[in-house]
Design a protein around this motif. Sequence first.
Motif, PDB file in Angstrom:
ATOM      1  N   GLY A  23       0.812  -1.211   0.000  1.00 32.67           N
ATOM      2  CA  GLY A  23       0.000   0.000   0.000  1.00 32.67           C
ATOM      3  C   GLY A  23       0.844   1.258   0.000  1.00 32.67           C
ATOM      4  O   GLY A  23       0.572   2.212  -0.737  1.00 32.67           O
ATOM      5  N   VAL A  24       1.887   1.280   0.816  1.00 32.08           N
ATOM      6  CA  VAL A  24       2.777   2.447   0.860  1.00 32.08           C
ATOM      7  C   VAL A  24       3.505   2.599  -0.471  1.00 32.08           C
ATOM      8  O   VAL A  24       3.646   3.707  -1.001  1.00 32.08           O
ATOM      9  CB  VAL A  24       3.769   2.325   2.035  1.00 32.08           C
ATOM     10  CG1 VAL A  24       4.858   3.363   1.953  1.00 32.08           C
ATOM     11  CG2 VAL A  24       3.027   2.431   3.361  1.00 32.08           C
ATOM     12  N   TYR A  25       3.960   1.477  -1.033  1.00 35.52           N
ATOM     13  CA  TYR A  25       4.619   1.528  -2.340  1.00 35.52           C
ATOM     14  C   TYR A  25       3.681   2.115  -3.396  1.00 35.52           C
ATOM     15  O   TYR A  25       4.067   2.978  -4.177  1.00 35.52           O
ATOM     16  CB  TYR A  25       5.087   0.131  -2.753  1.00 35.52           C
ATOM     17  CG  TYR A  25       5.471   0.060  -4.202  1.00 35.52           C
ATOM     18  CD1 TYR A  25       6.654   0.620  -4.651  1.00 35.52           C
ATOM     19  CD2 TYR A  25       4.629  -0.545  -5.130  1.00 35.52           C
ATOM     20  CE1 TYR A  25       6.998   0.583  -5.990  1.00 35.52           C
ATOM     21  CE2 TYR A  25       4.967  -0.591  -6.462  1.00 35.52           C
ATOM     22  CZ  TYR A  25       6.149  -0.033  -6.882  1.00 35.52           C
ATOM     23  OH  TYR A  25       6.469  -0.067  -8.207  1.00 35.52           O
ATOM     24  N   ARG A  26       2.444   1.631  -3.405  1.00 30.79           N
ATOM     25  CA  ARG A  26       1.477   2.136  -4.393  1.00 30.79           C
ATOM     26  C   ARG A  26       1.196   3.615  -4.194  1.00 30.79           C
ATOM     27  O   ARG A  26       1.045   4.369  -5.156  1.00 30.79           O
ATOM     28  CB  ARG A  26       0.155   1.355  -4.296  1.00 30.79           C
ATOM     29  CG  ARG A  26       0.218  -0.087  -4.750  1.00 30.79           C
ATOM     30  CD  ARG A  26       0.225  -0.218  -6.247  1.00 30.79           C
ATOM     31  NE  ARG A  26      -0.736   0.619  -6.929  1.00 30.79           N
ATOM     32  CZ  ARG A  26      -1.960   0.251  -7.298  1.00 30.79           C
ATOM     33  NH1 ARG A  26      -2.377  -0.967  -7.052  1.00 30.79           N
ATOM     34  NH2 ARG A  26      -2.743   1.075  -7.928  1.00 30.79           N
ATOM     35  N   LEU A  27       1.123   4.062  -2.939  1.00 30.36           N
ATOM     36  CA  LEU A  27       0.911   5.484  -2.657  1.00 30.36           C
ATOM     37  C   LEU A  27       2.023   6.324  -3.280  1.00 30.36           C
ATOM     38  O   LEU A  27       1.760   7.300  -3.988  1.00 30.36           O
ATOM     39  CB  LEU A  27       0.845   5.723  -1.148  1.00 30.36           C
ATOM     40  CG  LEU A  27       0.851   7.190  -0.737  1.00 30.36           C
ATOM     41  CD1 LEU A  27      -0.519   7.797  -0.938  1.00 30.36           C
ATOM     42  CD2 LEU A  27       1.302   7.331   0.695  1.00 30.36           C
ATOM     43  N   TRP A  28       3.267   5.948  -3.022  1.00 25.39           N
ATOM     44  CA  TRP A  28       4.396   6.716  -3.545  1.00 25.39           C
ATOM     45  C   TRP A  28       4.515   6.581  -5.062  1.00 25.39           C
ATOM     46  O   TRP A  28       4.852   7.543  -5.757  1.00 25.39           O
ATOM     47  CB  TRP A  28       5.694   6.297  -2.865  1.00 25.39           C
ATOM     48  CG  TRP A  28       5.778   6.852  -1.491  1.00 25.39           C
ATOM     49  CD1 TRP A  28       5.587   6.173  -0.330  1.00 25.39           C
ATOM     50  CD2 TRP A  28       6.019   8.209  -1.127  1.00 25.39           C
ATOM     51  NE1 TRP A  28       5.712   7.031   0.742  1.00 25.39           N
ATOM     52  CE2 TRP A  28       5.983   8.288   0.278  1.00 25.39           C
ATOM     53  CE3 TRP A  28       6.270   9.366  -1.844  1.00 25.39           C
ATOM     54  CZ2 TRP A  28       6.187   9.467   0.965  1.00 25.39           C
ATOM     55  CZ3 TRP A  28       6.480  10.553  -1.157  1.00 25.39           C
ATOM     56  CH2 TRP A  28       6.438  10.597   0.223  1.00 25.39           C
ATOM     57  N   ILE A  33       3.848   9.370 -10.133  1.00 24.11           N
ATOM     58  CA  ILE A  33       3.344   9.507 -11.504  1.00 24.11           C
ATOM     59  C   ILE A  33       2.620  10.844 -11.666  1.00 24.11           C
ATOM     60  O   ILE A  33       2.834  11.572 -12.636  1.00 24.11           O
ATOM     61  CB  ILE A  33       2.415   8.325 -11.864  1.00 24.11           C
ATOM     62  CG1 ILE A  33       3.237   7.046 -11.992  1.00 24.11           C
ATOM     63  CG2 ILE A  33       1.633   8.601 -13.148  1.00 24.11           C
ATOM     64  CD1 ILE A  33       2.402   5.795 -12.113  1.00 24.11           C
ATOM     65  N   THR A  34       1.800  11.184 -10.695  1.00 23.61           N
ATOM     66  CA  THR A  34       1.061  12.446 -10.748  1.00 23.61           C
ATOM     67  C   THR A  34       1.994  13.644 -10.664  1.00 23.61           C
ATOM     68  O   THR A  34       1.924  14.569 -11.489  1.00 23.61           O
ATOM     69  CB  THR A  34       0.033  12.501  -9.603  1.00 23.61           C
ATOM     70  OG1 THR A  34      -0.833  11.369  -9.706  1.00 23.61           O
ATOM     71  CG2 THR A  34      -0.774  13.779  -9.651  1.00 23.61           C
ATOM     72  N   LEU A  39       5.187  18.114 -12.968  1.00 31.58           N
ATOM     73  CA  LEU A  39       6.502  18.750 -13.043  1.00 31.58           C
ATOM     74  C   LEU A  39       7.010  18.791 -14.478  1.00 31.58           C
ATOM     75  O   LEU A  39       7.514  19.829 -14.939  1.00 31.58           O
ATOM     76  CB  LEU A  39       7.502  18.007 -12.160  1.00 31.58           C
ATOM     77  CG  LEU A  39       8.935  18.512 -12.201  1.00 31.58           C
ATOM     78  CD1 LEU A  39       9.012  19.945 -11.664  1.00 31.58           C
ATOM     79  CD2 LEU A  39       9.849  17.603 -11.411  1.00 31.58           C
ATOM     80  N   ALA A  40       6.876  17.687 -15.203  1.00 32.98           N
ATOM     81  CA  ALA A  40       7.336  17.661 -16.595  1.00 32.98           C
ATOM     82  C   ALA A  40       6.546  18.658 -17.446  1.00 32.98           C
ATOM     83  O   ALA A  40       7.123  19.357 -18.286  1.00 32.98           O
ATOM     84  CB  ALA A  40       7.209  16.254 -17.170  1.00 32.98           C
TER      85      ALA A  40
END
Length: 83
Positions: A23-28, A33-34, A39-40
Amino acid sequence: MYLTLLAVMGGVAHPAWRARAVGVYRLWRDGGITAGALLAGLLADLWELDVAVWAVAAITACSGLLVAVRIYETRPKQWALTG
């Protein structure tokens, strides 16, 4: 790449907190990605597309180096030549 990273987490995370680690991995990951897209887009609007592409390449290289330093192998080493 996504499945490989999940397999690495499955190898290093204790079963009691493996679901939380995913869950923490998916959050980050999803947050990255967002934030990366925003930023790009901002860099491309302020300067040029080349600046945004090089910034993404630099961030990707830095994160790859960080993973290479921080993640460790959990499987025992097996030698190719066994006798």
